[in-house]
Design a protein around this motif. Structure first.
Motif: not given
Length: 570
Positions: A485-497
């Motif tokens: 969950v933490v890894a997926v969240l980090g990747e998702a936020l990075s993509n959004a940025a």
């Protein structure tokens, strides 16, 4: 009789010759007087200027006028002492300069004065052994006069004059006049540099005071970092400014802030220390410079991202307990002036002060967070000692009372109420665990890790994502699933940025009895048809590995919605 007439004409001829000689001397004296007057005017004109660029321009123009040269130039010697870093010309039109192309760097005859800083006069510059000839579209030049310009004990540059008008050669008087102008030019350049340094130092002090005021007003760290980079970029005249921070537990740097150029290609980029200019500055703890950032052989990490950039400097932002807080990278366009020690010294002082201000700001935030955590501890104790105990007692009372209820429907309702009270107690206990989260203890729970990931993403997003969490995240979600969950969240936020260009991001994390569900939605540009998909494939593989599902789809009103869920054992 004829002899007497001839003898009477001899004194008259001698008188005419004497008068002509006297007139010539008077003309020479007048010419010398006019030249001296012109020289004094040129010295005064050059000395009146305080802007260095204008001083250099005035020197070249005055030199051309004083010796009646068709062309004049001033070459400024670069920090390496071997090449020209700046070249100002008089006598060539903009069209001629454009046809000739790049300015000379100090080869051939121009380099002769760099290697031997002494006055040089030539009747035909093409016959000198060091002459390489002129480049294409360059006007033909013959006579030449070169004189070094010294600032104190340093050779600042050289004056080059060619093609004395009228087809004459430059003489000793011309050399003497230009040598005198060069002495006055050295004084004027020194004064202009001192004035420029004083002005720059004042700007650095004003910027430092502004940063301190901003920090004390409670402004967020990301805004302060942006202010530091923006002021440094303005004062140094840089086209690009990046701030990179070390990644905890790894020998890598992450670009936290990017100004100028293609920011989307740099913001959020993670590169190893070995292979980047910022990484070398971080490892050495000292400034690192280059004359060509785009082509520097030390720059091997990450994709190409500095096209068209030349002079650059990477400056560490303070050192505390053996740790560099960050690195500030400044770069100018190719062909512009190099970063000199005169600039790097004040910049380094500004960077140290900025780092100290950031550290003081972090200490203030730590104190505020400590006060908040103490208040949370008090709330947690009250919840545990008062609310849970009273709810537990109420549940016990209802459970005991259920035995005395004869009506089956009423008894079932009471028992359901007891079950609801038990679930409420579990929720309150999970809340208490979240309130008592610490980095060294409960901070390793899923709630705290998600909050920390969202806070870290604020720097690259430029705004805080909206975060909502529900359910028993710290107790019901297994450690393996929590890591995903933490890894997926980090990747998702990075993509959004980095790719979405979003202005708003919403994160919802829910844990029910059957599954844990993470939803990340932004209002960005959506999913590009052509682009790298490796990150999305990794998210799908993580879901498959735990028996879950990964979905990503555009939002009708604009943006992207990412949903990642996994089943729970219960």
């Amino acid at each position: 009789m004829g002899g007497d007439v001839e003898r009477s004409r001899i004194p008259q001829l001698r008188l005419d010759e004497l008068l002509e000689e006297l007139q010539a001397r008077i003309d020479a004296a007048r010419g010398t007087r006019d030249r001296v007057h012109s020289l004094l005017e040129a010295v005064l004109s050059v000395g009146r200027e305080l802007d260095l660029t204008q001083v250099l321009r005035r020197i070249v123009e005055a030199a051309a006028v004083l010796v009646d040269a068709g062309y004049a130039a001033l070459g400024v010697i670069g920090p390496d002492g071997e090449t020209l870093s700046q070249f100002l010309t008089v006598g060539l039109s903009e069209e001629e300069i454009a046809r000739i192309g790049l300015y000379p760097t100090g080869k051939g005859l121009l380099g002769e004065l760099i290697r031997h800083p002494e006055a040089l006069r030539l009747a035909d510059l093409n016959e000198h052994p060091a002459s390489y000839g002129c480049p294409a579209h360059h006007p033909t030049m013959r006579t030449f006069l070169g004189v070094p310009v010294r600032v104190r004990d340093e050779v600042f540059g050289n004056l080059y004059l060619t093609d004395k008008r009228g087809g004459e050669e430059f003489d000793a008087d011309d050399e003497s006049v230009i040598a005198t102008l060069a002495v006055a030019a050295g004084v004027a350049i020194d004064n202009a540099r001192l004035y420029e340094e004083a002005q720059r130092q004042q700007r650095w002090l004003s910027a430092s005071a502004e940063i301190n005021r901003t920090l004390l007003s409670g402004t967020s760290r990301s805004d302060v970092v942006e202010l530091i980079a923006q002021r440094a970029r303005e004062i140094t005249g840089a086209d690009l400014a990046d701030v990179s921070v070390p990644v905890a537990g790894a020998d890598t740097l992450r670009v936290e802030l990017a100004l100028g150029g293609d920011t989307a290609r740099r913001l959020g980029l993670v590169v190893p220390q070995d292979g980047s200019l910022s990484g070398q500055a971080c490892a050495d703890g000292s400034p690192v410079t280059t004359a060509d950032l785009d082509g520097d052989p030390r720059l091997t990490a990450g994709p190409r991202r500095f096209e068209g950039l030349g002079p650059a400097v990477a400056v560490p932002l303070g050192r505390s307990a053996g740790r560099i807080a960050g690195v500030l990278l400044l770069a100018r366009r190719a062909g512009e002036a190099l970063f000199t020690e005169r600039e790097i010294g004040p910049l380094l002082g500004f960077a140290d002060q900025a780092a100290l201000a950031l550290e003081l700001g972090e200490r203030r935030r730590d104190a505020e967070q400590l006060a908040m955590l103490e208040d949370r501890d008090r709330i947690a104790r009250d919840l545990h000692d008062l609310a849970i105990q009273r709810l537990f007692a109420t549940g016990m009372t209802l459970q005991s009372a259920a035995r005395f209820i004869d009506h089956s429907g009423a008894s079932d309702r009471v028992l359901r109420a007891v079950g609801d009270l038990d679930e409420t107690i579990k929720i309150i206990r999970s809340t208490i665990f979240g309130l008592r989260a610490r980095e060294e203890g409960a901070g390793q729970g899923l709630r705290a890790r998600v909050v920390r990931t969202a806070e870290e993403a604020q720097a690259v997003l430029g705004f805080p994502p909206r975060l909502s969490m529900e359910g028993l995240l710290d107790t019901d979600v297994p450690a393996e699933v929590a890591d995903h969950v933490v890894a997926v969240l980090g990747e998702a936020l990075s993509n959004a940025a980095r790719h979405a260009g979003a202005r708003r991001v919403e994160v919802v994390l829910q844990a029910t009895g059957a599954q844990v569900r993470l939803t990340v939605q932004d209002d960005g540009v959506g999913i590009p048809e052509q682009g790298r998909r490796s990150g999305l494939r990794n998210l799908a593989e993580r879901a498959d590995g735990v028996g879950g599902v990964f979905e990503i789809a555009p939002v009708p009103e604009g943006g992207t919605r990412l949903v990642w869920w996994a089943p729970l054992g219960g």
